[in-house]
Design a protein around this motif. Structure first.
Motif, PDB file in Angstrom:
ATOM      1  N   THR A 150       0.850  -1.207   0.000  1.00  0.00           N
ATOM      2  CA  THR A 150       0.000   0.000   0.000  1.00  0.00           C
ATOM      3  C   THR A 150       0.878   1.247   0.000  1.00  0.00           C
ATOM      4  O   THR A 150       0.641   2.192  -0.762  1.00  0.00           O
ATOM      5  CB  THR A 150      -0.927   0.015   1.237  1.00  0.00           C
ATOM      6  N   ASP A 203       1.468  11.704  14.990  1.00  0.00           N
ATOM      7  CA  ASP A 203       0.718  10.507  15.385  1.00  0.00           C
ATOM      8  C   ASP A 203       0.281  10.688  16.820  1.00  0.00           C
ATOM      9  O   ASP A 203       0.893  11.476  17.551  1.00  0.00           O
ATOM     10  CB  ASP A 203       1.570   9.224  15.227  1.00  0.00           C
ATOM     11  N   ASN A 208       4.693   4.504  17.812  1.00  0.00           N
ATOM     12  CA  ASN A 208       4.784   4.561  16.358  1.00  0.00           C
ATOM     13  C   ASN A 208       5.659   5.732  15.898  1.00  0.00           C
ATOM     14  O   ASN A 208       6.388   5.628  14.905  1.00  0.00           O
ATOM     15  CB  ASN A 208       3.393   4.644  15.733  1.00  0.00           C
ATOM     16  N   SER A 259      -2.961   7.133   2.247  1.00  0.00           N
ATOM     17  CA  SER A 259      -3.588   5.804   2.229  1.00  0.00           C
ATOM     18  C   SER A 259      -4.980   5.765   2.845  1.00  0.00           C
ATOM     19  O   SER A 259      -5.719   4.798   2.648  1.00  0.00           O
ATOM     20  CB  SER A 259      -2.702   4.812   2.987  1.00  0.00           C
TER      21      SER A 259
HETATM   22  P1  NAD Z   1      -2.724   1.767  11.432  1.00  0.00           P
HETATM   23  O1  NAD Z   1      -3.797   1.645  12.454  1.00  0.00           O
HETATM   24  O2  NAD Z   1      -1.577   0.831  11.463  1.00  0.00           O
HETATM   25  O3  NAD Z   1      -2.109   3.247  11.470  1.00  0.00           O
HETATM   26  C1  NAD Z   1      -2.857   4.396  11.689  1.00  0.00           C
HETATM   27  C2  NAD Z   1      -2.012   5.337  12.517  1.00  0.00           C
HETATM   28  O4  NAD Z   1      -2.704   6.569  12.631  1.00  0.00           O
HETATM   29  C3  NAD Z   1      -1.751   4.831  13.940  1.00  0.00           C
HETATM   30  O5  NAD Z   1      -0.367   4.932  14.238  1.00  0.00           O
HETATM   31  C4  NAD Z   1      -2.588   5.755  14.807  1.00  0.00           C
HETATM   32  O6  NAD Z   1      -2.032   5.973  16.075  1.00  0.00           O
HETATM   33  C5  NAD Z   1      -2.575   7.023  13.969  1.00  0.00           C
HETATM   34  N1  NAD Z   1      -3.650   7.950  14.274  1.00  0.00           N
HETATM   35  C6  NAD Z   1      -4.931   7.673  14.625  1.00  0.00           C
HETATM   36  N2  NAD Z   1      -5.609   8.819  14.821  1.00  0.00           N
HETATM   37  C7  NAD Z   1      -4.741   9.826  14.577  1.00  0.00           C
HETATM   38  C8  NAD Z   1      -4.855  11.238  14.611  1.00  0.00           C
HETATM   39  N3  NAD Z   1      -5.984  11.856  14.926  1.00  0.00           N
HETATM   40  N4  NAD Z   1      -3.755  11.970  14.263  1.00  0.00           N
HETATM   41  C9  NAD Z   1      -2.600  11.363  13.951  1.00  0.00           C
HETATM   42  N5  NAD Z   1      -2.438  10.036  13.912  1.00  0.00           N
HETATM   43  C10 NAD Z   1      -3.494   9.280  14.231  1.00  0.00           C
HETATM   44  O7  NAD Z   1      -3.469   1.735  10.022  1.00  0.00           O
HETATM   45  P2  NAD Z   1      -2.813   1.513   8.582  1.00  0.00           P
HETATM   46  O8  NAD Z   1      -2.955   0.083   8.216  1.00  0.00           O
HETATM   47  O9  NAD Z   1      -1.482   2.188   8.497  1.00  0.00           O
HETATM   48  O10 NAD Z   1      -3.863   2.301   7.687  1.00  0.00           O
HETATM   49  C11 NAD Z   1      -3.898   3.719   7.671  1.00  0.00           C
HETATM   50  C12 NAD Z   1      -5.083   4.160   6.819  1.00  0.00           C
HETATM   51  O11 NAD Z   1      -4.934   3.650   5.503  1.00  0.00           O
HETATM   52  C13 NAD Z   1      -6.430   3.634   7.323  1.00  0.00           C
HETATM   53  O12 NAD Z   1      -7.390   4.618   7.058  1.00  0.00           O
HETATM   54  C14 NAD Z   1      -6.685   2.400   6.454  1.00  0.00           C
HETATM   55  O13 NAD Z   1      -8.067   2.154   6.304  1.00  0.00           O
HETATM   56  C15 NAD Z   1      -6.069   2.836   5.150  1.00  0.00           C
HETATM   57  N6  NAD Z   1      -5.618   1.726   4.297  1.00  0.00           N
HETATM   58  C16 NAD Z   1      -4.679   0.865   4.754  1.00  0.00           C
HETATM   59  C17 NAD Z   1      -4.230  -0.167   3.948  1.00  0.00           C
HETATM   60  C18 NAD Z   1      -3.165  -1.130   4.423  1.00  0.00           C
HETATM   61  O14 NAD Z   1      -2.577  -1.812   3.600  1.00  0.00           O
HETATM   62  N7  NAD Z   1      -2.890  -1.209   5.709  1.00  0.00           N
HETATM   63  C19 NAD Z   1      -4.738  -0.308   2.649  1.00  0.00           C
HETATM   64  C20 NAD Z   1      -5.690   0.606   2.175  1.00  0.00           C
HETATM   65  C21 NAD Z   1      -6.117   1.631   3.030  1.00  0.00           C
END
Ligand code: NAD
Length: 369
Positions: A150, A203, A208, A259
């Protein structure tokens, strides 16, 4: 509204209600459009307040998958499933095996994966009953964690956006802000730093942040400050609805692309708002389709190198979206929808000619990427 009226409203093909008394399973599987191939989409487990809410969600999510797969150039359609229940209390082998049997009953028209409230373990239970499941562990021949792929797709999407905005796709000395350095943001930060960009992150999770600071050179600001940092690119990698009435006037960037899903709080209003502010928006479901490309890859025997290479294809798709937006004078999120709808319409037409050997599907799931 009558169930058939709800299903017909956005032209869904099939909705299956699944009930199993022993495990307590109550699930709904929705197939929106399988013109391009089987509907692939995750299974969400959530304590929905009513069946009505669950149905509404699965219809919305499965339709979103149709657009995502089509725009990504994959030979997959749109599907999604919801299980009504509390993931903390109701996840069990019995429940997911019961669900797996319903997936098997659809004979490959629907392929499942993990989503909110489900994890690799749940998918491994499902796999005991059906082959039509992705996102299982690397140990079992699956694709495992999709986030590196991603992130790779988001990185190439940002480079394509740079090409569109500044005439060069080099990110050398460009300033990128990242909201959220979880699974995807962590990898993205490293790719950007390696490309010579200046990277500022935020974050709410200290661990993280520390992990990212250890891996590469980034500056850190507070979660509230991130929208006010003057930069070239803003990459939302945390939550949905981050482009809203509060944040839009504060943004001092030229590109938004990350993402996170459902980045625009109100698609029509905030999509147009970005356009009117002169900010180039890389549509969320196109730039983040690396995760989907990763699981689609699993259907043909997973190979991460191949998946990473395919995610680079997001570069050309994003440029195509920008081209449509210019030619049709529409916001880029609308241009992405148009790209997806046209591909479905065109490929649908060539499928008029029946091939006896085709079976459930012909050719490769990987399509053009
Ligand atoms: P994750 O939960 O591993 O990471 C999200 C991060 O955002 C966490 O470190 C969290 O602490 C931080 N966070 C939450 N609220 C916050 C805020 N208000 N301000 C700053 N940071 C904040 O999730 P991920 O897998 O990295 O996915 C991130 C985004 O991308 C999500 O919306 C997910 O739906 C989307 N997405 C992920 C994938 C994938 O391959 N993992 C694929 C498509 C879409």
């Amino acid at each position: 509204m009558d169930v058939f009226e709800q299903v017909a409203a956005k032209n869904h093909e099939q909705v299956t209600f699944c009930h199993d008394e022993v495990s307590g399973l109550k699930a709904i599987i929705a197939l929106h459009d399988t013109t391009l191939g089987p509907g692939l989409g995750g299974t969400r487990m959530w304590p929905y307040k009513s069946t009505e809410d669950a149905l509404k969600d699965v219809l919305r999510l499965s339709r979103g998958m149709t657009f995502k797969s089509a725009a990504a150039g994959l030979n997959l359609g749109g599907g999604k499933a919801v299980i009504i229940g509390d993931p903390k209390k109701h996840r069990s082998e019995t429940l997911f095996r019961a669900f797996g049997r319903f997936v098997e009953g659809l004979a490959g028209r629907y392929i499942t994966a993990e989503d909110v409230g489900t994890n690799i373990q749940c998918m491994e239970w499902v796999r005991m009953e059906t082959r039509h499941v992705t996102g299982i562990s690397r140990a079992l021949g699956g694709s495992g964690d999709p986030s590196p792929v991603t992130a790779q797709g988001v990185y190439w999407g940002i480079r394509a956006s740079a090409k569109e905005r500044w005439g060069s796709d080099s990110l050398e000395k460009k300033h990128v802000t990242i909201q959220g350095v979880g699974a995807v943001g962590f990898h993205l930060a490293q790719l950007l730093v390696k490309a010579g960009a200046k990277v500022t992150v935020c974050d709410i999770d200290e661990e993280n942040l520390k992990r990212t600071q250890k891996a590469c050179k980034v500056e850190v600001v507070s979660a509230e400050q991130i929208f006010d940092v003057p930069a070239d690119v803003f990459a939302p990698c945390a939550l949905g609805a981050v482009i809203n009435d509060d944040t839009l006037p504060r943004l001092k960037v030229e590109i938004v692309g990350g993402s996170a899903n459902n980045v625009l709080d109100d698609e029509r209003r905030h999509g147009r708002g970005l356009m009117e502010k002169g900010i180039l928006y890389a549509p969320d479901y196109v730039i983040n389709s690396g995760g989907l490309i990763n699981v689609a890859n699993e259907l043909e025997g997973y190979n991460q190198e191949r998946a990473l290479k395919q995610a680079e294809g997001i570069y050309d798709i994003i440029l195509k979206v920008y081209d449509i937006a210019k030619r049709e004078d529409v916001p880029t999120h609308k241009a992405a929808d148009n790209l997806a709808l046209r591909r479905i319409a065109e490929i649908g037409k060539i499928k008029r000619s029946y091939i006896p050997s085709e079976g459930a599907r012909g050719g490769s799931y990987r399509g053009v990427v």
